[in-house]
Write a protein that holds these residues in place. Structure first.
Motif, PDB file in Angstrom:
ATOM      1  N   LEU A 142       0.853  -1.188   0.000  1.00  0.00           N
ATOM      2  CA  LEU A 142       0.000   0.000   0.000  1.00  0.00           C
ATOM      3  C   LEU A 142       0.892   1.242   0.000  1.00  0.00           C
ATOM      4  CD1 LEU A 142      -2.767   1.455   0.423  1.00  0.00           C
ATOM      5  CD2 LEU A 142      -2.458   1.070   2.884  1.00  0.00           C
ATOM      6  N   PHE A 143       0.591   2.161  -0.915  1.00  0.00           N
ATOM      7  CA  PHE A 143       1.368   3.391  -1.057  1.00  0.00           C
ATOM      8  C   PHE A 143       0.445   4.601  -0.891  1.00  0.00           C
ATOM      9  CE2 PHE A 143       3.555   0.073  -3.311  1.00  0.00           C
ATOM     10  CZ  PHE A 143       4.897   0.301  -3.066  1.00  0.00           C
ATOM     11  N   TRP A 144       1.015   5.660  -0.337  1.00  0.00           N
ATOM     12  CA  TRP A 144       0.255   6.898  -0.134  1.00  0.00           C
ATOM     13  C   TRP A 144       1.227   8.058  -0.293  1.00  0.00           C
ATOM     14  CZ3 TRP A 144      -2.613   8.424   5.045  1.00  0.00           C
ATOM     15  CH2 TRP A 144      -3.565   9.427   4.759  1.00  0.00           C
ATOM     16  N   GLN A 145       1.030   8.821  -1.311  1.00  0.00           N
ATOM     17  CA  GLN A 145       1.963   9.893  -1.640  1.00  0.00           C
ATOM     18  C   GLN A 145       2.163  10.852  -0.460  1.00  0.00           C
ATOM     19  OE1 GLN A 145       0.860  12.774  -4.796  1.00  0.00           O
ATOM     20  NE2 GLN A 145       2.744  12.140  -5.827  1.00  0.00           N
ATOM     21  N   ASP A 146       3.446  11.152  -0.189  1.00  0.00           N
ATOM     22  CA  ASP A 146       3.834  12.095   0.878  1.00  0.00           C
ATOM     23  C   ASP A 146       3.453  11.614   2.277  1.00  0.00           C
ATOM     24  OD1 ASP A 146       4.845  13.843  -1.074  1.00  0.00           O
ATOM     25  OD2 ASP A 146       2.885  14.783  -1.339  1.00  0.00           O
ATOM     26  N   HIS A 147       3.275  10.300   2.433  1.00  0.00           N
ATOM     27  CA  HIS A 147       3.008   9.717   3.753  1.00  0.00           C
ATOM     28  C   HIS A 147       3.976   8.560   3.977  1.00  0.00           C
ATOM     29  CE1 HIS A 147      -0.743  11.927   3.075  1.00  0.00           C
ATOM     30  NE2 HIS A 147      -0.962  11.852   4.368  1.00  0.00           N
ATOM     31  N   ASP A 148       4.394   8.389   5.211  1.00  0.00           N
ATOM     32  CA  ASP A 148       5.294   7.289   5.532  1.00  0.00           C
ATOM     33  C   ASP A 148       4.717   6.344   6.578  1.00  0.00           C
ATOM     34  OD1 ASP A 148       5.440   8.823   7.819  1.00  0.00           O
ATOM     35  OD2 ASP A 148       7.549   9.369   7.591  1.00  0.00           O
ATOM     36  N   SER A 149       3.428   6.462   6.849  1.00  0.00           N
ATOM     37  CA  SER A 149       2.772   5.561   7.792  1.00  0.00           C
ATOM     38  C   SER A 149       1.276   5.539   7.507  1.00  0.00           C
ATOM     39  CB  SER A 149       3.012   5.998   9.236  1.00  0.00           C
ATOM     40  OG  SER A 149       2.247   7.154   9.547  1.00  0.00           O
ATOM     41  N   LEU A 150       0.560   4.704   8.246  1.00  0.00           N
ATOM     42  CA  LEU A 150      -0.889   4.609   8.104  1.00  0.00           C
ATOM     43  C   LEU A 150      -1.624   5.725   8.845  1.00  0.00           C
ATOM     44  CD1 LEU A 150      -1.310   0.752   8.661  1.00  0.00           C
ATOM     45  CD2 LEU A 150      -1.471   1.970   6.477  1.00  0.00           C
ATOM     46  N   GLU A 161      -7.620   6.748   8.055  1.00  0.00           N
ATOM     47  CA  GLU A 161      -9.014   6.396   8.340  1.00  0.00           C
ATOM     48  C   GLU A 161      -9.953   7.330   7.572  1.00  0.00           C
ATOM     49  OE1 GLU A 161      -6.720   6.988  10.557  1.00  0.00           O
ATOM     50  OE2 GLU A 161      -6.417   5.103  11.632  1.00  0.00           O
ATOM     51  N   GLY A 162     -10.966   6.740   6.933  1.00  0.00           N
ATOM     52  CA  GLY A 162     -11.941   7.516   6.182  1.00  0.00           C
ATOM     53  C   GLY A 162     -11.565   7.762   4.740  1.00  0.00           C
ATOM     54  N   GLU A 163     -10.352   7.376   4.334  1.00  0.00           N
ATOM     55  CA  GLU A 163      -9.908   7.575   2.958  1.00  0.00           C
ATOM     56  C   GLU A 163     -10.472   6.488   2.039  1.00  0.00           C
ATOM     57  OE1 GLU A 163      -7.957   9.880   1.501  1.00  0.00           O
ATOM     58  OE2 GLU A 163      -7.480  11.059   3.296  1.00  0.00           O
ATOM     59  N   ARG A 164     -10.548   6.822   0.753  1.00  0.00           N
ATOM     60  CA  ARG A 164     -10.794   5.811  -0.269  1.00  0.00           C
ATOM     61  C   ARG A 164      -9.450   5.209  -0.652  1.00  0.00           C
ATOM     62  NH1 ARG A 164     -15.618   6.129  -3.403  1.00  0.00           N
ATOM     63  NH2 ARG A 164     -17.038   7.763  -2.674  1.00  0.00           N
ATOM     64  N   VAL A 165      -9.385   3.917  -0.810  1.00  0.00           N
ATOM     65  CA  VAL A 165      -8.143   3.251  -1.192  1.00  0.00           C
ATOM     66  C   VAL A 165      -8.355   2.534  -2.515  1.00  0.00           C
ATOM     67  CG1 VAL A 165      -6.428   1.507  -0.574  1.00  0.00           C
ATOM     68  CG2 VAL A 165      -7.466   2.926   1.214  1.00  0.00           C
ATOM     69  N   ASN A 210      -6.857  -8.321   1.201  1.00  0.00           N
ATOM     70  CA  ASN A 210      -6.219  -8.922   2.367  1.00  0.00           C
ATOM     71  C   ASN A 210      -5.024  -8.099   2.863  1.00  0.00           C
ATOM     72  OD1 ASN A 210      -7.699 -11.152   3.277  1.00  0.00           O
ATOM     73  ND2 ASN A 210      -6.970 -12.431   1.590  1.00  0.00           N
ATOM     74  N   VAL A 211      -4.391  -7.332   1.967  1.00  0.00           N
ATOM     75  CA  VAL A 211      -3.365  -6.383   2.425  1.00  0.00           C
ATOM     76  C   VAL A 211      -3.996  -5.410   3.416  1.00  0.00           C
ATOM     77  CG1 VAL A 211      -1.905  -4.442   1.734  1.00  0.00           C
ATOM     78  CG2 VAL A 211      -1.903  -6.530   0.373  1.00  0.00           C
ATOM     79  N   LEU A 212      -5.177  -4.913   3.055  1.00  0.00           N
ATOM     80  CA  LEU A 212      -5.865  -3.953   3.921  1.00  0.00           C
ATOM     81  C   LEU A 212      -6.391  -4.619   5.192  1.00  0.00           C
ATOM     82  CD1 LEU A 212      -7.787  -1.939   1.164  1.00  0.00           C
ATOM     83  CD2 LEU A 212      -5.541  -1.465   2.186  1.00  0.00           C
ATOM     84  N   ILE A 231       3.728   2.150   2.758  1.00  0.00           N
ATOM     85  CA  ILE A 231       3.360   2.365   4.155  1.00  0.00           C
ATOM     86  C   ILE A 231       2.893   1.061   4.811  1.00  0.00           C
ATOM     87  CG2 ILE A 231       2.812   4.793   3.807  1.00  0.00           C
ATOM     88  CD1 ILE A 231      -0.149   4.058   3.782  1.00  0.00           C
ATOM     89  N   PHE A 232       2.654   0.020   3.983  1.00  0.00           N
ATOM     90  CA  PHE A 232       2.309  -1.291   4.522  1.00  0.00           C
ATOM     91  C   PHE A 232       2.420  -2.297   3.389  1.00  0.00           C
ATOM     92  CE2 PHE A 232      -0.348  -4.842   5.831  1.00  0.00           C
ATOM     93  CZ  PHE A 232       0.015  -4.991   7.166  1.00  0.00           C
ATOM     94  N   GLN A 233       2.808  -3.535   3.724  1.00  0.00           N
ATOM     95  CA  GLN A 233       2.809  -4.610   2.735  1.00  0.00           C
ATOM     96  C   GLN A 233       2.424  -5.917   3.401  1.00  0.00           C
ATOM     97  OE1 GLN A 233       6.877  -4.515   1.314  1.00  0.00           O
ATOM     98  NE2 GLN A 233       7.465  -6.214   2.647  1.00  0.00           N
ATOM     99  N   ASP A 234       1.956  -6.873   2.589  1.00  0.00           N
ATOM    100  CA  ASP A 234       1.537  -8.142   3.173  1.00  0.00           C
ATOM    101  C   ASP A 234       2.746  -8.988   3.536  1.00  0.00           C
ATOM    102  OD1 ASP A 234       2.313  -8.895   0.628  1.00  0.00           O
ATOM    103  OD2 ASP A 234       0.421  -9.832   0.070  1.00  0.00           O
ATOM    104  N   ASP A 235       2.498 -10.006   4.325  1.00  0.00           N
ATOM    105  CA  ASP A 235       3.540 -10.879   4.840  1.00  0.00           C
ATOM    106  C   ASP A 235       3.659 -12.100   3.925  1.00  0.00           C
ATOM    107  OD1 ASP A 235       5.204 -12.575   6.180  1.00  0.00           O
ATOM    108  OD2 ASP A 235       4.110 -12.533   8.076  1.00  0.00           O
TER     109      ASP A 235
END
Length: 298
Positions: free
Chosen positions: A124-132, A136-140, A154-156, A222-226
């Motif tokens: 999961l990527f989010w421009q100009d962000h380095d964490s989750l 909350e409340g965003e569209r992904v 399942n990543v989410l 900012i997050f990836q699956d295992d």
């Protein structure tokens, strides 16, 4: 001079223009008698990413071993399996187990995985962000194709952003999401459009193959699956051939060359450090493939 060559262009044009033919008569006779199949000409390997450096390294190693190979590159993900099933290739390497299983069930084929290579985490990527934080409340945005949509959801789920109506689904769809209990809203898009959503500021789950061309650093996720979980085993990339060639010594030797440290180093480099080598036996791969095909046939 290398013994290998790369054939480029669209898959359909490639097949028509090169006049690829089935295996030679002696090879077919060997297969019919159960003997090890030999190749009078180059071993034809289909892939969709022949431009990556690991293929150059691999070809050099094959040449050193005296194995004549021909890399046939395709512009889409569906044609390499058709070409293999029609004896226009001897082997291919471009897909993971779920894609292979879905193909076999849908096309009525029996192609076999015979060597594990690597798994690429989905992130999961989010421009100009380095964490989750603040998501909350965003569209992904997530890829909407059958191969990647369930994995993206399942990543989410693993990120704690989405809750499913039934826990533990290996291949959930948007309909399986409990929207009221989830932290974000999921928007399926064409996989190639996920990078556009990202560039517009929308959090997006993006396939590894689109990151480089979009100039996105894989390490900015900012997050990836295992990749070690049961949910991820269906996404192990594999070498694939026909049942008649699954035990062929030369193909097995080529698959081992892909595990050479020089090739693995090139794979790691071209993946931005995200590829994870996988070491499973052919029997373990066969068990996973069987389970996936049984599920796909339900």
């Amino acid at each position: 001079m290398k013994l290998t060559r790369i054939l480029a262009g669209s898959a359909a044009a490639l097949i028509a223009a090169t006049g690829l033919v089935a295996c030679n008569d002696s090879a077919e006779e060997d297969a019919a008698t159960g003997a090890d199949t030999s190749f009078d000409g180059p071993i034809r390997i289909g892939t969709t990413d022949a431009n990556l450096r690991e293929w150059d390294v691999f070809q050099d190693l094959a040449e050193e071993e005296g194995i004549d190979v021909e890399i046939v590159t395709f512009a889409d993900y569906n044609t390499p399996n058709d070409a293999l099933a029609q004896d226009q290739l001897d082997v291919n390497k471009f897909q993971h187990l779920q894609f292979l299983s879905n193909y076999n069930v849908g096309a009525g084929q029996d192609l076999e995985a015979f060597s594990a290579t690597e798994i690429y985490p989905l992130a999961l990527f989010w421009q100009d962000h380095d964490s989750l934080d603040g998501i909350e409340g965003e569209r992904v945005a997530i890829p909407n194709d059958a191969t990647n949509q369930g994995r993206a959801i399942n990543v989410l789920v693993q990120a704690g952003l989405v809750t499913l109506r039934e826990e533990g689904l290996l291949d959930p769809s948007p309909a399986d999401i409990d929207t009221e209990a989830s932290e974000v809203e999921v928007t399926p898009v064409d996989a190639a459009q996920a990078t556009l959503a990202y560039n517009e500021g929308t959090p997006a789950v993006i396939n590894n193959s689109f990151l480089e061309r979009a100039g996105i650093d894989p390490n900015s996720a900012i997050f990836q699956d295992d990749p070690s979980t049961e949910q991820a085993e269906q996404y192990i990339n594999v070498w694939v051939t026909t049942p008649e060639l699954a035990d062929n010594e030369e193909l097995q030797q080529l698959a081992e060359l892909w595990k050479d440290p020089a090739v693995e180093e090139a794979v790691l480099e071209s993946s931005g450090g995200t590829a994870v080598p996988v070491d499973l036996t052919d029997e373990e791969l066969a068990d996973i493939q069987q389970r996936l095909e049984e599920r796909a046939a339900e």
